[in-house]
Design a protein around this motif. Structure first.
Motif, PDB file in Angstrom:
ATOM      1  N   UNK A 186      28.107  20.540  48.268  1.00  0.00           N
ATOM      2  CA  UNK A 186      27.281  21.013  49.384  1.00  0.00           C
ATOM      3  C   UNK A 186      27.892  22.249  50.013  1.00  0.00           C
ATOM      4  N   UNK A 187      29.216  22.280  50.106  1.00  0.00           N
ATOM      5  CA  UNK A 187      29.898  23.443  50.666  1.00  0.00           C
ATOM      6  C   UNK A 187      29.739  24.660  49.759  1.00  0.00           C
ATOM      7  N   UNK A 188      29.842  24.456  48.445  1.00  0.00           N
ATOM      8  CA  UNK A 188      29.653  25.563  47.503  1.00  0.00           C
ATOM      9  C   UNK A 188      28.257  26.158  47.654  1.00  0.00           C
ATOM     10  N   UNK A 189      27.248  25.295  47.663  1.00  0.00           N
ATOM     11  CA  UNK A 189      25.866  25.777  47.798  1.00  0.00           C
ATOM     12  C   UNK A 189      25.633  26.437  49.147  1.00  0.00           C
ATOM     13  N   UNK A 190      26.160  25.834  50.197  1.00  0.00           N
ATOM     14  CA  UNK A 190      25.943  26.351  51.542  1.00  0.00           C
ATOM     15  C   UNK A 190      26.585  27.708  51.758  1.00  0.00           C
ATOM     16  N   UNK A 191      27.815  27.867  51.370  1.00  0.00           N
ATOM     17  CA  UNK A 191      28.498  29.150  51.562  1.00  0.00           C
ATOM     18  C   UNK A 191      27.906  30.230  50.659  1.00  0.00           C
ATOM     19  N   UNK A 192      27.561  29.860  49.437  1.00  0.00           N
ATOM     20  CA  UNK A 192      26.965  30.832  48.527  1.00  0.00           C
ATOM     21  C   UNK A 192      25.668  31.386  49.107  1.00  0.00           C
ATOM     22  N   UNK A 193      24.862  30.522  49.714  1.00  0.00           N
ATOM     23  CA  UNK A 193      23.591  30.952  50.323  1.00  0.00           C
ATOM     24  C   UNK A 193      23.822  31.885  51.510  1.00  0.00           C
ATOM     25  N   UNK A 194      24.965  31.755  52.160  1.00  0.00           N
ATOM     26  CA  UNK A 194      25.276  32.577  53.340  1.00  0.00           C
ATOM     27  C   UNK A 194      26.013  33.857  52.976  1.00  0.00           C
ATOM     28  N   UNK A 195      26.291  34.064  51.686  1.00  0.00           N
ATOM     29  CA  UNK A 195      27.004  35.269  51.277  1.00  0.00           C
ATOM     30  C   UNK A 195      28.506  35.193  51.457  1.00  0.00           C
ATOM     31  N   UNK A 196      29.019  33.980  51.681  1.00  0.00           N
ATOM     32  CA  UNK A 196      30.462  33.759  51.801  1.00  0.00           C
ATOM     33  C   UNK A 196      30.966  33.205  50.471  1.00  0.00           C
ATOM     34  N   UNK A 197      32.065  33.746  49.959  1.00  0.00           N
ATOM     35  CA  UNK A 197      32.623  33.221  48.714  1.00  0.00           C
ATOM     36  C   UNK A 197      33.083  31.780  48.949  1.00  0.00           C
ATOM     37  N   UNK A 198      32.537  30.820  48.217  1.00  0.00           N
ATOM     38  CA  UNK A 198      32.944  29.428  48.439  1.00  0.00           C
ATOM     39  C   UNK A 198      34.401  29.155  48.059  1.00  0.00           C
TER      40      UNK A 198
END
Length: 426
Positions: A186-198
């Motif tokens: 969930x963190x990988x998907x969430x950060x990726x969607x926000x433009x933050x490198x997970x």
């Protein structure tokens, strides 16, 4: 070092007795000048160099040593210990350009040096210098025991590995810390969607820690501890298959196959990445320790790993080369250097940056929040695993590391990669 000082002291006493027993004849003569030791140069290659946070501490210890013994010049060729650094060390030894003292890895990396009689066993050194490495704990030394039953490297700091997280980024984007696999994805998907490198990572030179943790997450301590000479556990293939899944989810920097580890790590330190899989040696580089936490890497959905299991150990030590040991002009200086670099005072200084001290030096008052969390994580772990590269042959491990980019891109399957690893691990 005590032996050296004893010899000097005994010599001084003998000279004093001789002078006091000789009656002056004729005019008094002035005492002979003290003869300074002959200058000696020690070539040293170590890992506390480059961007390593321990470098300033090490440099200060080295400066005090040469100030104390001005006749000893230490040519310090230390640098960041990546794969190219390893290759440089082995090339130096194989080409006859042996350093006098080297800070190097144990296990398969050291084996080639031991087999070729390039380094001296501590057991041999103790025959002449009985206090050598005497301050190092039995537990730390147990990790340094080699295939032939001897010990060669003197450790100063052990390590633990885990999943470092910028807690404030998780709070900012309303994401849970990755205490289990569902929350990690969930963190990988969430950060990726926000433009933050997970997950900050580099596949070009240091993908080691993700390899370790994905295999441990799927296979647990038992499978992770296998040395695959005939076949590999199925869990290894399942574990490393997540490289491709994670990359497809946008888990890594877009240039993960080309970027260097130092650059990737800076993404995490500068809050441009949410997570990084790394070890205690990196804690000194963390800019915001109060908002950084370290967690055990979570088990996969079907993984056999206990949630508390971690990778830990002592895998680096200071070695004296046979070339220096067999040189009467260099032997004492090489021993003195290693004893200084591995003294309790030096170990306490290194431990201030992080890791597990190799000697009993008591609590470290200067430990920051992340260091305290790391030691707590180590104490709470039900299972402890040594790194996979402590078992695989150098050829097998080098190949393994070199194929992670291709694996993540789907150009090679986990099975094909591991079959080749097994062939090279004979």
């Amino acid at each position: 070092m005590k032996r050296i000082l004893a010899i000097i002291l005994a010599s001084a006493i003998s000279v004093s007795i001789l002078i006091s027993c000789v009656s002056p004849v004729g005019p008094a003569e002035s005492a002979s000048p003290v003869v300074a030791p002959e200058p000696v140069e020690i070539r040293f290659i170590g890992q506390f160099g480059g961007t390593d946070p321990t470098t300033p501490i090490f440099d200060e210890i080295l400066k005090k040593f040469t100030d104390t013994y001005p006749y000893i010049t230490v040519v310090n060729e230390s640098n960041t210990a990546d794969e190219s650094w390893k290759a440089r060390v082995t090339t130096d030894f194989s080409s006859g350009n042996d350093p006098d003292v080297v800070q190097y890895f144990n296990g398969p990396d050291a084996r080639i040096l031991i087999e070729n009689k390039k380094v001296v066993a501590i057991e041999e050194i103790k025959k002449i210098y009985p206090d050598y490495a005497g301050n190092i704990s039995e537990e730390a030394m147990s990790y340094m025991k080699e295939y032939d039953g001897n010990h060669y490297g003197v450790p100063v700091r052990g390590f633990y590995e885990g999943l470092f997280c910028n807690k404030d980024l998780f709070e900012k984007y309303g994401l849970d810390l990755p205490t289990d696999w569902e929350k990690l994805e969930a963190a990988i998907s969430g950060f990726s969607a926000e433009g933050v490198v997970p997950i900050a990572a580099s596949f070009s030179d240091v993908p080691h820690y993700l390899i370790e943790h994905l295999i441990l997450a799927e296979g647990g301590i038992e499978d992770h501890s296998v040395n695959p000479k005939d076949h590999y556990p199925e869990s290894w293939a399942k574990g490393i298959s997540y490289f491709r899944k994670f990359k497809e989810m946008g888990a890594f920097p877009v240039d993960v196959n080309a970027t260097k580890n130092d650059i990737a790590a800076n993404l995490f330190y500068n809050k441009q990445a949410a997570m990084i899989v790394d070890g205690s040696w990196s804690i000194g580089s963390i800019k915001y320790p109060e908002t950084t936490v370290i967690l055990p890497f979570p088990p996969t959905p079907e993984g056999k790993k206990d949630p508390s299991d971690i990778i830990v150990g002592f895998t680096v030590g200071f070695y004296i080369s046979a070339k220096a040991w067999n040189n009467p002009a260099k032997r004492d200086a090489a021993v003195m250097l290693v004893e200084t670099l591995t003294s309790n005072e030096s170990i306490a200084a290194y431990a201030a940056v992080g890791g597990i001290p190799a000697a009993d030096i008591g609590p470290i008052a200067s430990h920051n929040n992340v260091m305290k969390l790391g030691l707590e994580m180590s104490k709470a772990a039900k299972g402890l695993a040594m790194p996979i590269d402590s078992r695989l042959s150098k050829e097998a491990w080098t190949y393994f590391v070199s194929q992670i980019g291709s694996l993540a891109d789907g150009q090679i399957t986990p099975e094909a990669l591991l079959n080749e690893v097994v062939k090279k691990n004979k």
